[in-house]
Design an enzyme around this catalytic site. Structure first.
Site, PDB file in Angstrom:
ATOM      1  CG  ASP A 182      -0.126   0.165   2.543  1.00 31.36           C
ATOM      2  OD1 ASP A 182       1.124   0.214   2.509  1.00 31.36           O
ATOM      3  OD2 ASP A 182      -0.758   0.256   3.601  1.00 31.36           O
ATOM      4  CG  ASP A 214       1.532   3.051   4.774  1.00 35.01           C
ATOM      5  OD1 ASP A 214       0.470   2.549   5.141  1.00 35.01           O
ATOM      6  OD2 ASP A 214       2.491   2.376   4.336  1.00 35.01           O
ATOM      7  CG  ASP A 270      -3.176   2.322   5.236  1.00 35.24           C
ATOM      8  OD1 ASP A 270      -4.310   2.011   4.806  1.00 35.24           O
ATOM      9  OD2 ASP A 270      -2.381   1.508   5.729  1.00 35.24           O
TER      10      ASP A 270
HETATM   11  N1  CTP Z   1       1.103   0.995  11.687  1.00 34.61           N
HETATM   12  C1  CTP Z   1       0.576   1.390  12.889  1.00 34.61           C
HETATM   13  N2  CTP Z   1      -0.739   1.120  13.183  1.00 34.61           N
HETATM   14  C2  CTP Z   1      -1.519   0.485  12.277  1.00 34.61           C
HETATM   15  C3  CTP Z   1      -1.002   0.072  11.048  1.00 34.61           C
HETATM   16  C4  CTP Z   1       0.342   0.356  10.769  1.00 34.61           C
HETATM   17  O1  CTP Z   1       1.268   1.970  13.696  1.00 34.61           O
HETATM   18  N3  CTP Z   1      -2.800   0.240  12.579  1.00 34.61           N
HETATM   19  C5  CTP Z   1       2.511   1.296  11.381  1.00 34.61           C
HETATM   20  C6  CTP Z   1       3.367   0.068  11.476  1.00 34.61           C
HETATM   21  O2  CTP Z   1       4.346   0.258  12.446  1.00 34.61           O
HETATM   22  C7  CTP Z   1       3.993  -0.067  10.107  1.00 34.61           C
HETATM   23  C8  CTP Z   1       3.640   1.208   9.369  1.00 34.61           C
HETATM   24  O3  CTP Z   1       2.600   1.819  10.094  1.00 34.61           O
HETATM   25  O4  CTP Z   1       5.363  -0.151  10.234  1.00 34.61           O
HETATM   26  C9  CTP Z   1       3.236   0.932   7.964  1.00 34.61           C
HETATM   27  O5  CTP Z   1       2.355  -0.159   7.928  1.00 34.61           O
HETATM   28  P1  CTP Z   1       2.177  -1.088   6.661  1.00 34.61           P
HETATM   29  O6  CTP Z   1       1.693  -0.298   5.513  1.00 34.61           O
HETATM   30  O7  CTP Z   1       1.320  -2.227   7.074  1.00 34.61           O
HETATM   31  O8  CTP Z   1       3.626  -1.692   6.419  1.00 34.61           O
HETATM   32  P2  CTP Z   1       4.842  -1.219   5.520  1.00 34.61           P
HETATM   33  O9  CTP Z   1       6.032  -1.254   6.388  1.00 34.61           O
HETATM   34  O10 CTP Z   1       4.532   0.087   4.853  1.00 34.61           O
HETATM   35  O11 CTP Z   1       4.980  -2.370   4.456  1.00 34.61           O
HETATM   36  P3  CTP Z   1       4.274  -2.508   3.023  1.00 34.61           P
HETATM   37  O12 CTP Z   1       5.286  -2.118   2.037  1.00 34.61           O
HETATM   38  O13 CTP Z   1       3.895  -3.935   2.915  1.00 34.61           O
HETATM   39  O14 CTP Z   1       3.073  -1.606   3.008  1.00 34.61           O
HETATM   40 MN    MN Z   2       2.736   0.369   3.757  1.00 37.24          MN
HETATM   41 MN    MN Z   3      -0.358   0.649   5.570  1.00 35.87          MN
END
Ligand code: CTP
Ligand code: MN
Ligand code: MN
Length: 404
Positions: A233, A235, A328
């Protein structure tokens, strides 16, 4: 013998010369020779971990085993394998023999056996077994659908489903709105987000937010901030120095995107900051920010793919010219921005260890909003991530060094 020629000479066939590090090392001499295993911390927040992983062969196996434990809700060995993977990811050299493990933390018992097998056989039979395990394979498929977690996977598996087609074929099954979107945009979402796509989404998000909040700070967080080239995703963290006007902006952005037909799915979660008290003790706790989990329609021409074929756009009316992207959006009050940024940049292992470190080594409580010093009984304010690291008595780690 079958091929009628000698096998390729691999590392495992070679007798190692007694030296500090293998000669195949691609890190500069200075970096390797300055490396002392005994100084590797058990906490990821005290290790610099870039995306340059010399021990992928080991960490891939560990992550498969950890995930299998997770699917079986066996938390202790799951965390142990994830921690072990994280430790190996920070090493500037490749493990070739058991002696290389000397002085490194979190590599006991079961984990040593897996490492030993990989150094001798080149692969882990346990990880291989997991990959062919029916339950593991089904859970992998199920959780690849947006909105499906362990609970739903468990349910579907117990109902006898093994592949997604079987789930889809059951018309009596009650799917959540999220899961429906997950199936509808499955191919796009499972293909991952490229850096170019993330940049294109970033422009859309900044444009929309600044229409309503001209002085807003919109920062890409998560994996892309850590330098990853692909993500599941994109963020974003949104804030503004203005007076609490950030509360309305997410609603306005959503309305705008709806009108523009860009919003394929969204779930807006209102802030619960009012109810929040001390920083949470839970290592994996959710935070209290207002946020939106969305799926955006990204038109392909907005992505700079360096292709020149933009000529006959109108002739290809039937061709799907967009991709569904998971986004997100998190809105934080300006005073909490540094904590929110640190919390949403990840990686998850880094965040876990940061909190564990704060609790056990500093008698402090850290979450995505604040840092509380239990000894002095005060909240420690911070305007930047650097200040938070300083409060914790930690050397600063850049986002790309947090790929623990
Ligand atoms: N996070 C959080 N609370 C949530 C979801 C996520 O604090 N409800 C934080 C997590 O610590 C995570 C970061 O936001 O490290 C990003 O989350 P995510 O998008 O799930 O992971 P990524 O590290 O960005 O990996 P990806 O490339 O798969 O998106
Ligand atoms: Mn992410
Ligand atoms: Mn995310």
């Amino acid at each position: 013998m079958e091929a009628g020629k000698p096998v390729d000479s691999e590392k495992k066939h070679r007798l190692m010369v007694q030296q500090a590090y293998p000669a195949t090392l691609d890190t500069p001499e200075s970096e390797a020779s300055s490396f002392v295993a005994g100084t590797v911390s058990q906490y990821a927040c005290q290790r610099r971990t870039t995306l340059n992983n010399c021990n992928k062969k080991f960490t891939d196996a560990f992550e498969i085993l950890a995930e299998n434990y997770e699917f079986r809700e066996n938390e202790v060995p799951c965390l142990a394998f994830m921690r072990a993977a994280s430790v190996l990811k920070c090493l500037p050299f490749t493990i070739v023999r058991m002696g290389d493990l000397e002085g490194l933390p979190c590599l006991g018992g079961e984990i040593r056996n897996v490492i030993e097998e990989i150094t001798e056989e080149g692969e882990s039979s346990r990880a291989k077994d997991v990959l062919t395990d029916e339950r593991y394979q089904s859970f992998k498929l199920f959780i690849s659908v947006f909105g499906v977690g362990l609970k739903t996977s468990e349910k579907w598996y117990r109902m006898g489903f093994r592949i997604l087609e079987e789930v889809k074929a059951d018309k009596t099954l009650k799917l959540s709105r999220m899961q429906k979107a997950g199936f509808l945009y499955y191919e796009d979402l499972v293909s991952g987000v490229s850096k170019a796509e993330a940049d294109a989404v970033s422009l859309i998000v900044k444009d929309a937010v600044r229409t309503f909040l001209p002085d807003a700070l919109v920062t890409i967080t998560g994996g892309f901030r850590r330098g990853k080239k692909i993500g599941h995703d994109v963020d974003f963290l949104i804030t503004s120095p203005g007076l609490r006007q950030e509360e309305e902006v997410l609603h306005k952005v959503i309305d705008l995107w709806k009108k523009q037909g860009l919003l394929l799915y969204y779930d807006l979660v209102e802030s619960t900051l009012e109810q929040a008290k001390l920083p949470s003790r839970k290592v994996d706790a959710f935070d209290h920010f207002q946020k939106c989990f969305a799926i955006l329609k990204l038109h392909q021409q907005r992505v700079d793919t360096r292709s020149c074929d933009t000529s006959k756009e109108s002739d290809k009316a039937e061709v799907k010219d967009w991709k569904a992207i998971r986004v997100d959006l998190v809105v934080s009050p300006f005073e909490q921005y540094a904590y929110a940024l640190l919390g949403w940049t990840g990686s998850r292992q880094f965040e876990r260890d940061l909190r564990r470190y704060a609790t056990h080594e500093r008698k402090m409580m850290l979450d995505n909003h604040a840092l509380y010093d239990k000894t002095k009984r005060i909240f420690l304010k911070a305007k930047s991530e650097e200040e938070i690291f300083a409060h914790l008595g930690l050397d600063y780690l850049e986002p790309w060094e947090r790929n623990a």
